[in-house]
Design an enzyme around this catalytic site. Structure first.
Site, PDB file in Angstrom:
ATOM      1  N   GLY A   1      36.460   8.489  20.186  1.00 42.43           N
ATOM      2  CA  GLY A   1      37.716   8.932  19.582  1.00 42.43           C
ATOM      3  C   GLY A   1      37.971  10.375  19.982  1.00 42.43           C
ATOM      4  N   LEU A   2      38.851  11.030  19.262  1.00 43.06           N
ATOM      5  CA  LEU A   2      39.170  12.408  19.630  1.00 43.06           C
ATOM      6  C   LEU A   2      37.918  13.260  19.703  1.00 43.06           C
ATOM      7  CD1 LEU A   2      42.394  13.014  17.575  1.00 43.06           C
ATOM      8  CD2 LEU A   2      42.146  12.894  20.052  1.00 43.06           C
TER       9      LEU A   2
ATOM     10  N   HIS B   1      45.922   7.727   0.646  1.00 43.25           N
ATOM     11  CA  HIS B   1      47.173   8.244   1.203  1.00 43.25           C
ATOM     12  C   HIS B   1      48.351   7.695   0.408  1.00 43.25           C
ATOM     13  CE1 HIS B   1      50.315   9.287   3.980  1.00 43.25           C
ATOM     14  NE2 HIS B   1      49.465   9.899   4.763  1.00 43.25           N
TER      15      HIS B   1
ATOM     16  N   ARG C   1      48.161  15.110  -0.468  1.00 43.56           N
ATOM     17  CA  ARG C   1      48.083  13.663  -0.630  1.00 43.56           C
ATOM     18  C   ARG C   1      47.477  13.224  -1.954  1.00 43.56           C
ATOM     19  NH1 ARG C   1      46.136  12.461   5.544  1.00 43.56           N
ATOM     20  NH2 ARG C   1      48.191  12.894   6.396  1.00 43.56           N
TER      21      ARG C   1
HETATM   22  C1  LIG Z   1      46.879   5.266  10.507  1.00 47.36           C
HETATM   23  C2  LIG Z   1      46.292   6.632  10.583  1.00 47.36           C
HETATM   24  C3  LIG Z   1      47.080   7.727  10.863  1.00 47.36           C
HETATM   25  C4  LIG Z   1      46.538   8.997  10.930  1.00 47.36           C
HETATM   26  N1  LIG Z   1      47.355  10.049  11.223  1.00 47.36           N
HETATM   27  C5  LIG Z   1      46.819  11.285  11.318  1.00 47.36           C
HETATM   28  C6  LIG Z   1      47.637  12.404  11.655  1.00 47.36           C
HETATM   29  O1  LIG Z   1      48.843  12.274  11.857  1.00 47.36           O
HETATM   30  N2  LIG Z   1      47.065  13.609  11.765  1.00 47.36           N
HETATM   31  C7  LIG Z   1      45.732  13.794  11.557  1.00 47.36           C
HETATM   32  O2  LIG Z   1      45.276  14.911  11.696  1.00 47.36           O
HETATM   33  N3  LIG Z   1      44.939  12.750  11.256  1.00 47.36           N
HETATM   34  C8  LIG Z   1      45.442  11.513  11.120  1.00 47.36           C
HETATM   35  N4  LIG Z   1      44.627  10.457  10.801  1.00 47.36           N
HETATM   36  C9  LIG Z   1      43.176  10.660  10.718  1.00 47.36           C
HETATM   37  C10 LIG Z   1      42.579  10.729  12.098  1.00 47.36           C
HETATM   38  O3  LIG Z   1      43.250   9.836  12.956  1.00 47.36           O
HETATM   39  C11 LIG Z   1      41.107  10.380  12.142  1.00 47.36           C
HETATM   40  O4  LIG Z   1      40.426  11.038  11.142  1.00 47.36           O
HETATM   41  C12 LIG Z   1      40.501  10.799  13.464  1.00 47.36           C
HETATM   42  O5  LIG Z   1      41.264  10.314  14.532  1.00 47.36           O
HETATM   43  C13 LIG Z   1      39.070  10.355  13.594  1.00 47.36           C
HETATM   44  O6  LIG Z   1      38.624  10.631  14.904  1.00 47.36           O
HETATM   45  P1  LIG Z   1      37.113  10.487  15.304  1.00 47.36           P
HETATM   46  O7  LIG Z   1      37.020  10.899  16.719  1.00 47.36           O
HETATM   47  O8  LIG Z   1      36.263  11.185  14.323  1.00 47.36           O
HETATM   48  O9  LIG Z   1      36.767   8.935  15.142  1.00 47.36           O
HETATM   49  P2  LIG Z   1      37.493   7.603  15.659  1.00 47.36           P
HETATM   50  O10 LIG Z   1      38.731   7.851  16.412  1.00 47.36           O
HETATM   51  O11 LIG Z   1      37.537   6.689  14.488  1.00 47.36           O
HETATM   52  O12 LIG Z   1      36.484   7.025  16.715  1.00 47.36           O
HETATM   53  C14 LIG Z   1      35.317   6.375  16.382  1.00 47.36           C
HETATM   54  C15 LIG Z   1      34.626   5.965  17.649  1.00 47.36           C
HETATM   55  O13 LIG Z   1      33.310   5.562  17.335  1.00 47.36           O
HETATM   56  C16 LIG Z   1      33.033   4.320  17.909  1.00 47.36           C
HETATM   57  N5  LIG Z   1      32.063   3.667  17.046  1.00 47.36           N
HETATM   58  C17 LIG Z   1      32.124   3.459  15.712  1.00 47.36           C
HETATM   59  N6  LIG Z   1      30.992   2.876  15.287  1.00 47.36           N
HETATM   60  C18 LIG Z   1      30.211   2.706  16.357  1.00 47.36           C
HETATM   61  C19 LIG Z   1      28.931   2.167  16.566  1.00 47.36           C
HETATM   62  N7  LIG Z   1      28.198   1.687  15.570  1.00 47.36           N
HETATM   63  N8  LIG Z   1      28.449   2.143  17.822  1.00 47.36           N
HETATM   64  C20 LIG Z   1      29.166   2.637  18.876  1.00 47.36           C
HETATM   65  N9  LIG Z   1      30.373   3.196  18.722  1.00 47.36           N
HETATM   66  C21 LIG Z   1      30.883   3.219  17.482  1.00 47.36           C
HETATM   67  C22 LIG Z   1      34.353   3.622  18.018  1.00 47.36           C
HETATM   68  O14 LIG Z   1      34.281   2.649  19.022  1.00 47.36           O
HETATM   69  C23 LIG Z   1      35.241   4.790  18.389  1.00 47.36           C
HETATM   70  O15 LIG Z   1      35.164   5.026  19.766  1.00 47.36           O
HETATM   71  C24 LIG Z   1      45.161   9.177  10.716  1.00 47.36           C
HETATM   72  C25 LIG Z   1      44.360   8.082  10.419  1.00 47.36           C
HETATM   73  C26 LIG Z   1      44.923   6.830  10.305  1.00 47.36           C
HETATM   74  C27 LIG Z   1      44.065   5.695   9.880  1.00 47.36           C
END
Ligand SMILES: Cc1cc2nc3c(=O)[nH]c(=O)nc-3n(C[C@H](O)[C@H](O)[C@H](O)COP(=O)(O)OP(=O)(O)OC[C@H]3O[C@@H](n4cnc5c(N)ncnc54)[C@H](O)[C@@H]3O)c2cc1C
Ligand code: SF4
Ligand code: FES
Lengths: 257, 637
Positions: B42-43, B266, B330
């Site tokens: 993810g990000l 939310h 929120r």
């Molecule tokens: C609908 C929605 C809208 C949102 N809008 C906003 C917004 O406008 N602004 C904002 O700031 N935030 C927003 N958020 C929150 C934000 O999107 C998330 O908190 C953030 O993108 C999380 O990013 P991350 O990289 O931590 O994890 P994620 O993007 O959730 O990535 C997780 C990664 O881990 C991998 N993974 C998970 N478990 C395993 C495993 N066991 N083994 C191998 N890989 C695994 C997945 O494949 C994925 O690649 C929103 C969230 C949602 C649900």
């Protein structure tokens, strides 16, 4: 409008492609499904089927999905021969059962293309798209090298046009819908996003050449202007992106000679 | 277990610079000798992996989806915050820092939040350089909009698809590195264990989701960026595959889990329609820039919302919080909606929703402009409900959305297992007890682009790492424990699908550990969850085998982990005898129903240590001090 909605439950016949793995032969199998609510999404309808199959001790139908809101590009499916089903500008996960009526038979198959081999049942391998992107779908800028974001002015309309192209979710419906299994719409969208922006200029020619070459190497077909891709695309990516890709490619071949 | 936050001393404005200066460096030629395993793309994961590869480290990435581009971050809609002050409305690093600490109800580390605000501006620069098509003004400069909990416009956006565009930016940088041979991609892999050798994280065990094989990978450090655990509630706005498995398994290997009870509900989501429902769809907070939230003044008003005149409408957020109006944080907006519904003033056929109305915005700026700003959200709403929000107000209801809790990390983003780092939503992070809108994208990218790439160098330069291969006994032990669990799941001989059991867990969580929590409801959860867990292991039906592509097995494994984790969440909520942010204990509220903190007893992070199967976890405490922001009751009125 809540009252207007028809809440009658439906009975459906599903013909679903079952294939154990990439090497196995596949076949269409029939399933009767009762009690489908018109408010269900198409994938929720498949969830219900799967819960019933598993409770009976049968293998669930494998299908790809994740966000279930039309943005991750993970869901796919050829539904009665149409990529992402009958509704325009909608992914399979956003398709709702109110599109169907009691007694309907629905045929569900995987996206088919030489470059998208079946993994199991309705899941295919779309890693070819990743490899096309690796060939040139980026601006080569390391973290920490950027200048202040507003030091580069980009007109509102240019940004919007670039965004139109960048909206592609990489689902592969364009490939599945194309009689030649061409990936020109996908590649055209990526090349356009960057070609329109100043950030994309330094690698403009290299990108067009590299991404097209990678596309050919993956075994995608050629574009013969069938327009099926545009019709199937859930994000309404315009065919003009293919024209731009052709121009970019042509321009790049001239310049690189 | 000792919690050493490693927070630098001295003035907060200089802490990060000072810390970076004090971190030992790895010289450029030596970087390629270190291998980092990044779980999650993810990000947070994609930005970290790409940046570390640019610096010269060997990187391998892992994700569950078929492509790194499909991580749940892709779904983020509204935007990303930064303290650029482009609108010239009085923003600054200090103000973003202040708003975030206050928004989090004074339950985050000041120094972390300050650093986040500092690097926020670099994020925007970086993303623009990558070709992210942010919204622009006619003069060509970047546009901003407002989000909750702030009185300035600091949110950058790309239509309603900001997460998609930021993730595709990070993904493009990652793909570039894959092309250059510095990153190895592993997709359709699920991490099922962390391998700890001599007290250091040195590898992982993954299930290859296509072949079913248990694969082992070694590295010099392991980074978890695996997202949040909102799906413990079954229904949430998260992607279907979002899970707690990676962080939970790491927890069982020694990583402390911090503040699991901090979950965000939310306020604006499409309401539930039926039992079959598999997810809830968010209607972005950005809609509250132009949408007005209301319920009829009269209970069970039978009229169509369009026919209810102004004088019969209660714009309750504007009434209760005139200073922030519809843009309160929120937690506050969600609780206010719940209050309306508890007073029987909810709308729709179930009575479980409130209106979000765009009538005035359409009259003010016209339908085309509203369409340009929010078109994709309106379309999404239309598809789900078959109602046209340009004509009729949206019906919305709160839903589980984000989790502020996560693995405890120090200022370097390292967990309590040396060499195991945790980024993004997966860590307990910078948001305290409530995250402000548009701050998760900011934090994920801050962690990945601008924090970890430095701090991991400090770890390598200051640590002795023995040579390890996957032949080590610790790998064998981890593989056999993973395989044993898989076999157990396959052999219960039960008849209930994993999803059905997950749904039951969701009901327990939402009813007892949801928007309003009491000692009684939490004790109910604490007796029902273990009972359901027992039922799960007797009755779960997993068809097929472990040696094939098997989504039922994947689901069952995740549900099994949620069933363990849910208990810890409830326990944390029971122990925290105060209300703060998203954690609302009904016993602790002000006379007008706002969250009432207990700073004497609970101004701390609670970090739980796993003590072994069947043994109670141990609660550790990291005290929080506020030297820069005056700690006070939050006031948005
Ligand atoms: C609908 C929605 C809208 C949102 N809008 C906003 C917004 O406008 N602004 C904002 O700031 N935030 C927003 N958020 C929150 C934000 O999107 C998330 O908190 C953030 O993108 C999380 O990013 P991350 O990289 O931590 O994890 P994620 O993007 O959730 O990535 C997780 C990664 O881990 C991998 N993974 C998970 N478990 C395993 C495993 N066991 N083994 C191998 N890989 C695994 C997945 O494949 C994925 O690649 C929103 C969230 C949602 C649900
Ligand atoms: S162009 Fe359209 S159909 Fe093709 S991958 Fe992109 S979104 Fe899917
Ligand atoms: S499941 Fe994400 S686009 Fe359909």
């Amino acid at each position: 409008m809540e009252q207007i909605m028809d809440n009658k439950l439906m009975n459906l016949t599903l013909k679903i492609w079952r294939q154990k793995d990439a090497a196995a032969e596949g076949e269409l199998k029939s399933y009767a499904l009762t009690g489908v609510s018109p408010d269900m999404s198409f994938l929720e309808m498949l969830d219900v089927l799967n819960e019933q199959l598993v409770a009976k001790g049968d293998d669930a139908v494998a299908f790809d999905h994740d966000c279930r809101e039309g943005i991750c590009g993970m869901c796919s499916l050829m539904i009665d021969g149409q990529a992402h089903g009958p509704e325009k500008a909608v992914t399979t996960c956003q398709l709702h059962m109110r599109q169907y009526k009691d007694g309907d038979t629905i045929t569900i198959e995987p996206f088919r293309a030489k470059a998208f081999p079946v993994v199991r049942d309705l899941c295919v391998d779309r890693s070819a798209f990743d490899r096309i992107q690796q060939a040139g779908g980026f601006c080569s800028v390391n973290t920490g090298n950027a200048v202040d974001a507003n030091s580069m002015l980009i007109s509102h309309d240019t940004a919007e046009k670039s965004m139109d192209a960048a909206a592609c979710i990489g689902c592969g419906a364009c490939v599945a819908a194309c009689p030649n299994a061409s990936a020109m719409l996908f590649v055209g969208a990526k090349v356009s996003q960057y070609a329109l922006l100043p950030q994309g200029q330094p690698e403009r020619e290299k990108r067009a050449l590299a991404m097209r070459a990678a596309m050919d190497a993956e075994g995608f077909g050629h574009c013969t202007n069938e327009y099926e891709c545009e019709a199937a695309c859930p994000k309404e990516i315009k065919i003009s992106n293919i024209a731009r890709l052709n121009r970019e490619y042509f321009r790049a071949t001239l310049i690189s000679e | 277990m000792k919690l050493d936050s490693k927070v630098p001393s001295g003035p907060i404005e200089k802490s990060w610079d000072k810390h970076r200066f004090e971190l030992k460096l790895v010289n450029p030629a030596n970087k390629r000798k270190f291998k980092v395993l990044v779980v999650g793309t993810g990000l947070a994961g994609a930005s970290a992996a790409a940046t570390m590869a640019e610096l010269g480290y060997q990187v391998e990435t892992f994700c569950v989806q078929d492509s790194a581009r499909r991580a749940h971050s892709i779904a983020a809609q509204g935007g990303v915050n930064a303290a650029k002050n482009y609108p010239n409305d009085g923003d600054s690093i200090w103000r973003l820092f202040y708003d975030t600490v206050k928004g989090g109800d004074f339950r985050a580390r000041e120094q972390n939040v300050y650093r986040l605000a500092q690097v926020s501006n670099n994020i925007i620069d970086q993303c623009v350089a990558q070709g992210v098509p942010f919204a622009r003004e006619y003069g060509g400069t970047l546009s901003n909009r407002s989000f909750g909990g702030a009185q300035v416009s600091r949110t950058f956006y790309a239509r309603g698809q900001t997460g998609q565009q930021l993730l595709l930016g990070a993904y493009s940088s990652l793909m570039r590195q894959v092309g250059l041979g510095t990153v190895k991609l592993h997709t359709r892999r699920e991490m099922l264990d962390v391998v700890v050798v001599d007290g250091q994280a040195r590898g992982i065990v993954c299930r290859n989701l296509v072949t079913g094989e248990s694969e082992t990978y070694w590295g010099d450090a392991v980074v978890l960026a695996t997202g949040g655990y909102g799906n413990v509630y079954y229904l949430s706005t998260n992607a279907n595959g979002s899970n707690v498995t990676a962080t939970w398994r790491a927890h069982k290997r020694g990583a402390a889990f911090a503040n699991p009870c901090y979950t965000q509900i939310h306020p604006t989501c499409v309401p539930v329609t039926g039992e079959y429902q598999s997810k809830l769809t968010l209607m972005s907070e950005s809609l509250r820039n132009d949408g007005r939230v209301w319920v009829p003044k009269k209970k069970a008003d039978p009229r169509n919302p369009q026919d209810i005149p102004e004088e019969d409408r209660d714009y309750y957020l504007e009434r209760k919080y005139p200073a922030f109006g519809n843009l309160v944080p929120r937690d506050i907006a969600s609780r206010a909606a719940k209050q309306m519904i508890d007073e029987d003033r909810g709308v729709g056929s179930t009575g479980l929703s409130v209106y979000l109305d765009f009538k005035d915005a359409i009259a003010r700026i016209g339908e085309p402009k509203v369409r340009e700003k929010y078109g994709n959200l309106f379309d999404m709403y239309h598809h789900i409900t078959a109602e046209n929000p340009y004509e009729r107000p949206m019906r919305i209801y709160p839903a589980v959305h984000y989790t502020m809790g996560g693995l405890w990390v120090d200022y370097n983003l390292m967990t309590t297992i040396p060499g195991l780092f945790c980024l993004g939503e997966a860590n307990f992070s910078d948001h305290g007890a409530n995250r402000l809108g548009a701050s998760a994208l900011m934090q994920g990218l801050a962690d990945g682009y601008f924090v970890l790439p430095y701090t991991i160098g400090g770890y390598f330069a200051g640590t002795k790492l023995a040579k390890v291969t996957t032949g080590h006994d610790a790998f064998k032990e981890a593989v056999s424990s993973v395989n044993a669990r898989t076999q157990r799941l396959l052999k219960t001989g039960g008849k209930t699908s994993p999803s059905a059991l997950h749904r039951k867990l969701g009901h327990i969580m939402w009813d007892n550990v949801g928007m309003g929590r009491t000692a009684k409801s939490l004790n109910t959860a604490l007796s029902e969850i273990p009972a359901l867990r027992e039922e799960f292991w007797k009755s779960v039906a997993v068809t097929g085998s472990g040696e094939e592509f098997n989504q039922t097995l994947e689901r069952a494994g995740r549900v099994a982990d949620f069933l363990e984790f849910g208990e810890l969440l409830a326990k944390d909520a029971l122990t925290r005898e105060e209300s703060c942010g998203g954690h609302f204990r009904e016993e602790h509220q002000t006379p007008d129903g706002e969250a009432k903190r207990d700073d004497d007893k609970f101004c701390h992070v609670a970090a739980w240590e796993y003590k072994g199967e069947g043994k109670p976890s141990e609660r550790h405490v990291e005290t929080l001090t506020f030297d820069n922001v005056h700690i006070a009751q939050r006031n948005y009125a």
